[in-house]
Design a protein around this motif. Structure first.
Motif, PDB file in Angstrom:
ATOM      1  N   PHE A 210       0.878  -1.474   0.033  1.00  0.00           N
ATOM      2  CA  PHE A 210       0.057   0.168   0.019  1.00  0.00           C
ATOM      3  C   PHE A 210       0.785   1.172  -0.100  1.00  0.00           C
ATOM      4  O   PHE A 210       0.246   2.351  -0.139  1.00  0.00           O
ATOM      5  CB  PHE A 210      -0.896   0.134   1.517  1.00  0.00           C
ATOM      6  CG  PHE A 210      -1.975  -0.991   1.207  1.00  0.00           C
ATOM      7  CD1 PHE A 210      -2.686  -1.378  -0.060  1.00  0.00           C
ATOM      8  CD2 PHE A 210      -1.922  -2.067   2.022  1.00  0.00           C
ATOM      9  CE1 PHE A 210      -3.652  -2.476  -0.226  1.00  0.00           C
ATOM     10  CE2 PHE A 210      -3.265  -3.161   1.983  1.00  0.00           C
ATOM     11  CZ  PHE A 210      -3.648  -3.378   0.965  1.00  0.00           C
ATOM     12  N   GLY A 211       2.306   1.241   0.149  1.00  0.00           N
ATOM     13  CA  GLY A 211       3.072   2.155   0.046  1.00  0.00           C
ATOM     14  C   GLY A 211       3.283   3.136   1.087  1.00  0.00           C
ATOM     15  O   GLY A 211       3.814   4.246   1.218  1.00  0.00           O
ATOM     16  N   TYR A 212       2.434   3.113   2.312  1.00  0.00           N
ATOM     17  CA  TYR A 212       2.144   4.121   3.383  1.00  0.00           C
ATOM     18  C   TYR A 212       3.703   4.014   4.085  1.00  0.00           C
ATOM     19  O   TYR A 212       4.255   2.815   4.318  1.00  0.00           O
ATOM     20  CB  TYR A 212       1.220   4.331   4.039  1.00  0.00           C
ATOM     21  CG  TYR A 212       0.732   2.990   4.937  1.00  0.00           C
ATOM     22  CD1 TYR A 212       1.348   2.739   5.863  1.00  0.00           C
ATOM     23  CD2 TYR A 212      -0.240   2.004   4.395  1.00  0.00           C
ATOM     24  CE1 TYR A 212       1.178   1.566   6.759  1.00  0.00           C
ATOM     25  CE2 TYR A 212      -0.440   0.829   5.196  1.00  0.00           C
ATOM     26  CZ  TYR A 212       0.112   0.549   6.265  1.00  0.00           C
ATOM     27  OH  TYR A 212      -0.208  -0.653   7.064  1.00  0.00           O
ATOM     28  N   ARG A 213       3.970   5.070   4.887  1.00  0.00           N
ATOM     29  CA  ARG A 213       4.996   4.929   5.853  1.00  0.00           C
ATOM     30  C   ARG A 213       4.649   5.001   7.198  1.00  0.00           C
ATOM     31  O   ARG A 213       3.339   5.452   7.349  1.00  0.00           O
ATOM     32  CB  ARG A 213       6.038   6.367   5.585  1.00  0.00           C
ATOM     33  CG  ARG A 213       6.909   6.472   4.382  1.00  0.00           C
ATOM     34  CD  ARG A 213       7.513   7.553   4.050  1.00  0.00           C
ATOM     35  NE  ARG A 213       8.450   7.569   5.044  1.00  0.00           N
ATOM     36  CZ  ARG A 213       8.577   8.601   6.039  1.00  0.00           C
ATOM     37  NH1 ARG A 213       7.640   9.368   6.206  1.00  0.00           N
ATOM     38  NH2 ARG A 213       9.230   8.656   7.010  1.00  0.00           N
ATOM     39  N   GLY A 214       5.271   4.488   8.110  1.00  0.00           N
ATOM     40  CA  GLY A 214       4.759   4.734   9.501  1.00  0.00           C
ATOM     41  C   GLY A 214       6.070   4.014  10.412  1.00  0.00           C
ATOM     42  O   GLY A 214       7.107   3.699   9.902  1.00  0.00           O
ATOM     43  N   VAL A 215       5.840   4.251  11.700  1.00  0.00           N
ATOM     44  CA  VAL A 215       6.819   3.926  12.749  1.00  0.00           C
ATOM     45  C   VAL A 215       6.247   2.807  13.641  1.00  0.00           C
ATOM     46  O   VAL A 215       5.112   2.735  14.072  1.00  0.00           O
ATOM     47  CB  VAL A 215       7.329   5.012  13.745  1.00  0.00           C
ATOM     48  CG1 VAL A 215       6.037   5.759  14.388  1.00  0.00           C
ATOM     49  CG2 VAL A 215       8.369   4.851  14.503  1.00  0.00           C
ATOM     50  N   VAL A 216       7.095   1.893  13.929  1.00  0.00           N
ATOM     51  CA  VAL A 216       6.773   0.541  14.388  1.00  0.00           C
ATOM     52  C   VAL A 216       6.589   1.087  15.981  1.00  0.00           C
ATOM     53  O   VAL A 216       7.539   1.650  16.880  1.00  0.00           O
ATOM     54  CB  VAL A 216       7.720  -0.585  14.549  1.00  0.00           C
ATOM     55  CG1 VAL A 216       7.334  -1.829  15.567  1.00  0.00           C
ATOM     56  CG2 VAL A 216       7.884  -0.926  12.867  1.00  0.00           C
ATOM     57  N   ALA A 217       5.143   0.947  16.617  1.00  0.00           N
ATOM     58  CA  ALA A 217       4.957   1.141  17.956  1.00  0.00           C
ATOM     59  C   ALA A 217       4.892  -0.010  18.937  1.00  0.00           C
ATOM     60  O   ALA A 217       5.227   0.244  20.243  1.00  0.00           O
ATOM     61  CB  ALA A 217       3.676   1.883  18.132  1.00  0.00           C
ATOM     62  N   ASP A 218       4.756  -1.131  18.288  1.00  0.00           N
ATOM     63  CA  ASP A 218       4.611  -2.418  19.275  1.00  0.00           C
ATOM     64  C   ASP A 218       4.776  -3.681  18.166  1.00  0.00           C
ATOM     65  O   ASP A 218       4.547  -3.382  16.840  1.00  0.00           O
ATOM     66  CB  ASP A 218       3.311  -2.380  20.360  1.00  0.00           C
ATOM     67  CG  ASP A 218       3.403  -3.399  21.094  1.00  0.00           C
ATOM     68  OD1 ASP A 218       4.882  -3.829  21.494  1.00  0.00           O
ATOM     69  OD2 ASP A 218       2.635  -3.802  21.829  1.00  0.00           O
ATOM     70  N   VAL A 219       5.217  -4.547  18.879  1.00  0.00           N
ATOM     71  CA  VAL A 219       5.451  -5.960  17.943  1.00  0.00           C
ATOM     72  C   VAL A 219       4.804  -7.151  18.707  1.00  0.00           C
ATOM     73  O   VAL A 219       5.039  -7.281  19.932  1.00  0.00           O
ATOM     74  CB  VAL A 219       7.016  -6.085  17.824  1.00  0.00           C
ATOM     75  CG1 VAL A 219       7.271  -7.535  17.025  1.00  0.00           C
ATOM     76  CG2 VAL A 219       7.683  -4.897  17.108  1.00  0.00           C
ATOM     77  N   ASP A 220       4.132  -7.852  18.055  1.00  0.00           N
ATOM     78  CA  ASP A 220       3.421  -9.108  18.664  1.00  0.00           C
ATOM     79  C   ASP A 220       4.415 -10.054  18.133  1.00  0.00           C
ATOM     80  O   ASP A 220       4.551 -10.223  16.936  1.00  0.00           O
ATOM     81  CB  ASP A 220       1.911  -9.329  18.285  1.00  0.00           C
ATOM     82  CG  ASP A 220       1.078  -8.274  18.828  1.00  0.00           C
ATOM     83  OD1 ASP A 220       1.652  -7.781  19.926  1.00  0.00           O
ATOM     84  OD2 ASP A 220       0.075  -7.883  18.352  1.00  0.00           O
ATOM     85  N   PRO A 221       4.720 -11.335  18.773  1.00  0.00           N
ATOM     86  CA  PRO A 221       5.557 -12.242  18.141  1.00  0.00           C
ATOM     87  C   PRO A 221       4.877 -13.027  17.175  1.00  0.00           C
ATOM     88  O   PRO A 221       5.319 -13.718  16.270  1.00  0.00           O
ATOM     89  CB  PRO A 221       6.173 -13.117  19.312  1.00  0.00           C
ATOM     90  CG  PRO A 221       4.973 -12.664  20.417  1.00  0.00           C
ATOM     91  CD  PRO A 221       4.806 -11.489  20.286  1.00  0.00           C
ATOM     92  N   CYS A 222       3.643 -13.105  17.247  1.00  0.00           N
ATOM     93  CA  CYS A 222       2.655 -13.641  16.340  1.00  0.00           C
ATOM     94  C   CYS A 222       1.246 -13.043  16.339  1.00  0.00           C
ATOM     95  O   CYS A 222       1.083 -12.003  17.059  1.00  0.00           O
ATOM     96  CB  CYS A 222       2.485 -15.071  16.818  1.00  0.00           C
ATOM     97  SG  CYS A 222       1.750 -15.565  18.451  1.00  0.00           S
ATOM     98  N   PHE A 223       0.326 -13.317  15.248  1.00  0.00           N
ATOM     99  CA  PHE A 223      -0.850 -12.887  15.300  1.00  0.00           C
ATOM    100  C   PHE A 223      -1.729 -12.862  16.480  1.00  0.00           C
ATOM    101  O   PHE A 223      -1.870 -13.735  17.014  1.00  0.00           O
ATOM    102  CB  PHE A 223      -1.715 -13.306  13.933  1.00  0.00           C
ATOM    103  CG  PHE A 223      -2.894 -12.620  14.018  1.00  0.00           C
ATOM    104  CD1 PHE A 223      -2.951 -11.577  13.336  1.00  0.00           C
ATOM    105  CD2 PHE A 223      -4.034 -13.554  14.084  1.00  0.00           C
ATOM    106  CE1 PHE A 223      -4.370 -11.035  12.801  1.00  0.00           C
ATOM    107  CE2 PHE A 223      -5.560 -12.873  14.026  1.00  0.00           C
ATOM    108  CZ  PHE A 223      -5.443 -11.689  13.497  1.00  0.00           C
ATOM    109  N   GLU A 224      -2.163 -11.642  16.866  1.00  0.00           N
ATOM    110  CA  GLU A 224      -3.071 -11.601  18.318  1.00  0.00           C
ATOM    111  C   GLU A 224      -4.310 -10.931  17.949  1.00  0.00           C
ATOM    112  O   GLU A 224      -5.175 -10.558  19.185  1.00  0.00           O
ATOM    113  CB  GLU A 224      -2.177 -11.038  19.271  1.00  0.00           C
ATOM    114  CG  GLU A 224      -1.034 -11.497  19.893  1.00  0.00           C
ATOM    115  CD  GLU A 224      -0.217 -10.907  20.949  1.00  0.00           C
ATOM    116  OE1 GLU A 224      -0.776 -10.045  21.683  1.00  0.00           O
ATOM    117  OE2 GLU A 224       0.847 -11.263  21.360  1.00  0.00           O
ATOM    118  N   GLY A 225      -4.758 -10.762  16.686  1.00  0.00           N
ATOM    119  CA  GLY A 225      -5.868 -10.426  16.321  1.00  0.00           C
ATOM    120  C   GLY A 225      -7.127 -11.487  16.498  1.00  0.00           C
ATOM    121  O   GLY A 225      -6.657 -12.539  16.881  1.00  0.00           O
ATOM    122  N   THR A 226      -8.414 -11.145  16.151  1.00  0.00           N
ATOM    123  CA  THR A 226      -9.601 -12.128  16.280  1.00  0.00           C
ATOM    124  C   THR A 226      -9.343 -12.884  14.746  1.00  0.00           C
ATOM    125  O   THR A 226      -9.013 -12.428  13.926  1.00  0.00           O
ATOM    126  CB  THR A 226     -10.933 -11.409  16.436  1.00  0.00           C
ATOM    127  OG1 THR A 226     -11.021 -10.600  14.992  1.00  0.00           O
ATOM    128  CG2 THR A 226     -10.910 -10.523  17.554  1.00  0.00           C
TER     129      THR A 226
END
Length: 105
Positions: free
Chosen positions: A19-35
């Motif tokens: 998608f080409g957008y830029r951003g800054v990493v605010a947090d990292v999950d070691p694996c998927f934690e969504g629903t």
């Protein structure tokens, strides 16, 4: 959070490959934690759930995205990110990356 297995660290400026957008990493999950529902609806390319996923503050926006590791690359522009929550997560910007705020716990 243990970032030892993740490609990108908190404070690194990244770019979304698709998608080409830029951003800054605010947090990292070691694996998927969504629903499972979110994954089915949003993660259309079906990225692996057992690899790191990143919470990214999107440049020039007021939202945060949740992105699989394989969709990100390092942003080499050296430019800062504009986001209203930067001060909640970071103390400053230096040498193309952000310094995470120190925990008060």
């Amino acid at each position: 959070m243990d970032e030892s297995c993740s490609r990108w660290g908190i404070g690194q400026v990244v770019q979304h490959l698709r998608f080409g957008y830029r951003g800054v990493v605010a947090d990292v999950d070691p694996c998927f934690e969504g629903t499972p529902e979110w994954y089915e609806q949003v993660a259309q390319s079906r990225p692996p759930k057992d690899r790191p996923w990143y919470h990214v503050l999107v440049d020039g926006s007021d939202h945060m995205t949740y992105v699989a590791e394989r969709h990100l690359e390092i942003d080499s522009s050296g430019a800062p990110v504009r986001h209203p929550l930067l001060n909640e997560f970071f103390d400053g910007f230096r040498d193309g990356a952000y310094t995470p705020r120190q925990s008060t716990h």
